[in-house]
Design a protein around this motif. Sequence first.
Motif, PDB file in Angstrom:
ATOM      1  N   SER A 174       0.830  -1.198   0.000  1.00  0.00           N
ATOM      2  CA  SER A 174       0.000   0.000   0.000  1.00  0.00           C
ATOM      3  C   SER A 174       0.868   1.252   0.000  1.00  0.00           C
ATOM      4  CB  SER A 174      -0.925  -0.007   1.221  1.00  0.00           C
ATOM      5  OG  SER A 174      -1.696   1.172   1.287  1.00  0.00           O
ATOM      6  N   TYR A 175       1.928   1.242   0.819  1.00  0.00           N
ATOM      7  CA  TYR A 175       2.855   2.384   0.834  1.00  0.00           C
ATOM      8  C   TYR A 175       3.455   2.594  -0.556  1.00  0.00           C
ATOM      9  CZ  TYR A 175       6.901   5.293   1.981  1.00  0.00           C
ATOM     10  OH  TYR A 175       7.836   6.307   1.998  1.00  0.00           O
ATOM     11  N   ARG A 176       3.932   1.514  -1.164  1.00  0.00           N
ATOM     12  CA  ARG A 176       4.606   1.614  -2.459  1.00  0.00           C
ATOM     13  C   ARG A 176       3.639   2.112  -3.545  1.00  0.00           C
ATOM     14  NH1 ARG A 176       4.543  -2.174  -6.243  1.00  0.00           N
ATOM     15  NH2 ARG A 176       4.037  -3.838  -4.758  1.00  0.00           N
ATOM     16  N   GLU A 411      -2.961  -1.600   5.539  1.00  0.00           N
ATOM     17  CA  GLU A 411      -3.064  -0.896   4.253  1.00  0.00           C
ATOM     18  C   GLU A 411      -3.317   0.590   4.466  1.00  0.00           C
ATOM     19  OE1 GLU A 411      -5.422  -2.247   0.963  1.00  0.00           O
ATOM     20  OE2 GLU A 411      -5.426  -4.291   1.743  1.00  0.00           O
ATOM     21  N   ALA A 412      -4.232   0.903   5.384  1.00  0.00           N
ATOM     22  CA  ALA A 412      -4.551   2.303   5.659  1.00  0.00           C
ATOM     23  C   ALA A 412      -3.338   3.032   6.233  1.00  0.00           C
ATOM     24  CB  ALA A 412      -5.731   2.390   6.625  1.00  0.00           C
ATOM     25  N   CYS A 413      -2.606   2.355   7.110  1.00  0.00           N
ATOM     26  CA  CYS A 413      -1.392   2.958   7.693  1.00  0.00           C
ATOM     27  C   CYS A 413      -0.328   3.191   6.619  1.00  0.00           C
ATOM     28  CB  CYS A 413      -0.832   2.060   8.790  1.00  0.00           C
ATOM     29  SG  CYS A 413      -1.866   1.913  10.268  1.00  0.00           S
ATOM     30  N   ALA A 418       2.735   6.968   3.299  1.00  0.00           N
ATOM     31  CA  ALA A 418       3.194   7.411   1.975  1.00  0.00           C
ATOM     32  C   ALA A 418       2.797   8.868   1.736  1.00  0.00           C
ATOM     33  CB  ALA A 418       2.606   6.512   0.888  1.00  0.00           C
ATOM     34  N   ARG A 419       1.578   9.223   2.113  1.00  0.00           N
ATOM     35  CA  ARG A 419       1.144  10.607   1.927  1.00  0.00           C
ATOM     36  C   ARG A 419       1.998  11.575   2.734  1.00  0.00           C
ATOM     37  NH1 ARG A 419      -1.244  13.511   5.148  1.00  0.00           N
ATOM     38  NH2 ARG A 419      -2.182  11.835   6.366  1.00  0.00           N
ATOM     39  N   THR A 420       2.307  11.217   3.977  1.00  0.00           N
ATOM     40  CA  THR A 420       3.105  12.120   4.811  1.00  0.00           C
ATOM     41  C   THR A 420       4.513  12.296   4.242  1.00  0.00           C
ATOM     42  OG1 THR A 420       3.945  10.384   6.310  1.00  0.00           O
ATOM     43  CG2 THR A 420       1.824  11.377   6.854  1.00  0.00           C
TER      44      THR A 420
END
Length: 479
Positions: A174-176, A411-413, A418-420
């Motif tokens: 999810s981060y990627r 996934e949410a984390c 990634a957004r931050t």
Amino acid sequence: MAVEEYDDTVLARSGRRLTATERAHRGRAARKGTPRSSHASLEPPVLRPDPVDVIEKQSTTRLKSLIPIRYGRMSESPFRFYRGAAAIMAGDLAATPNTGLRAQLCGDAHMLNFRLLASPERNLLFDINDFDETLPGPWEWDVKRLATSLVIAGRENGYSDRERRHIVRACVRSYRRQMRRFATMGHLEVWYAKADADTLNSLAARDLNKKGRLRLSKTLAKARMQDSLRAFAKLTETVDGTPRITPSPPLITPLSDLLPQGGGDLVENQITDLVERYRRTLQSDRQHLLNQFSVTDMARKVVGVGSVGTRCWIILLLGRDSGDPLLLQAKEAGESVLAPFAGASQYSSQGERVVAGQRLMQSASDIFLGWERAQGFDGIERDFYLRQLRDWKGIAVPALMVPKGMALFGEACGATLARTHARSGDRIAIAAYLGSGDVFDRAVTEFAESYADLNERDHQALLTAVASGRVNAEATSDA
């Protein structure tokens, strides 16, 4: 073009901005020095500090009477230990492969530092909550700390190796993927990005059964109830017609109970003065709002796991009348645990470091978030940051999660992290480094399992220290 040719100071002197193509090249070039598969590596230095020594060193600057509570909480389980062991992991992460790509880090990105929060517009958002350790550094450090926390929580829930791998892979994937999405977006589009209640409900509809969706709905509703009025009702009582903070020692201790008769007047004046001076760090409209409240009472509060022993005050202010309360938290801000390894903060005030990092990373920050310096009982000046004590906060309970639920939470984390990082770091370079394949995902999954093993050994070292009398531990419930 070599990675080092993109050094930020060189670019600042040249006055030239990199093109998107050059930034992507920078990320791909970083793979040569730090292959994505190398992030699986965990090789603690031969002279790795004793973990208990690291914790004890932190304790030297904290309130001695509260240190046993910290050790007691960290002794309870490997996960509770991990929450208080950010300083230990910072040293270990510094010895791992480094891409050379930096972003503003949370510094303590374990899963429980991701939670539901209220925006100034009274929308419910999912974001990072704790920024005590925030500092610029290698973006992968935050990812590894988050991934490891999921492994440790999964072990405590009795999940199988396969289930844990699925959870961590979901988080890192999810981060990627989110970072690659952000790499295609404009600066303003990234800045306005957020995860709200509708986003979470969409994820739940995709992956959770009816029972799981109902649990999420209840969590969202409960978070909306955790406002200042609810905190006011829980933490105060009326004494001689005036609201006062209810004692619950040692976790909540009113100022009047901490000092000899008459000694509290000086400290009360100091904290009142702290609030007055901190107003200047707020926007002008928020200064106007805060000016309509008056300090009524204050108490020392024990918070968290890793922060136990730091100086933390809850301050009760009243507005129009006793039914118009505002509860602020003034929390001591020391040097980030990342500083010895990532470099000192650019800010002279550690409180400003926390606030600046939080404002940069969060999609929306508390309207009363600010900082100031204050003198303590001992005459020593310390840095603090202030914010509302509770405002629509909802925290996950890992013990109640099934594997599918924890994967969804991961996934949410991962997407939030990634957004931050995309707001502060070179999202195009990081996305190019990560690529479209799962090499990095698999490497971090392996690292997380290995570090969870190391964390268990460190936790056992603390238990041994407690059993031998080297440190004192006191069992308490959380406030």
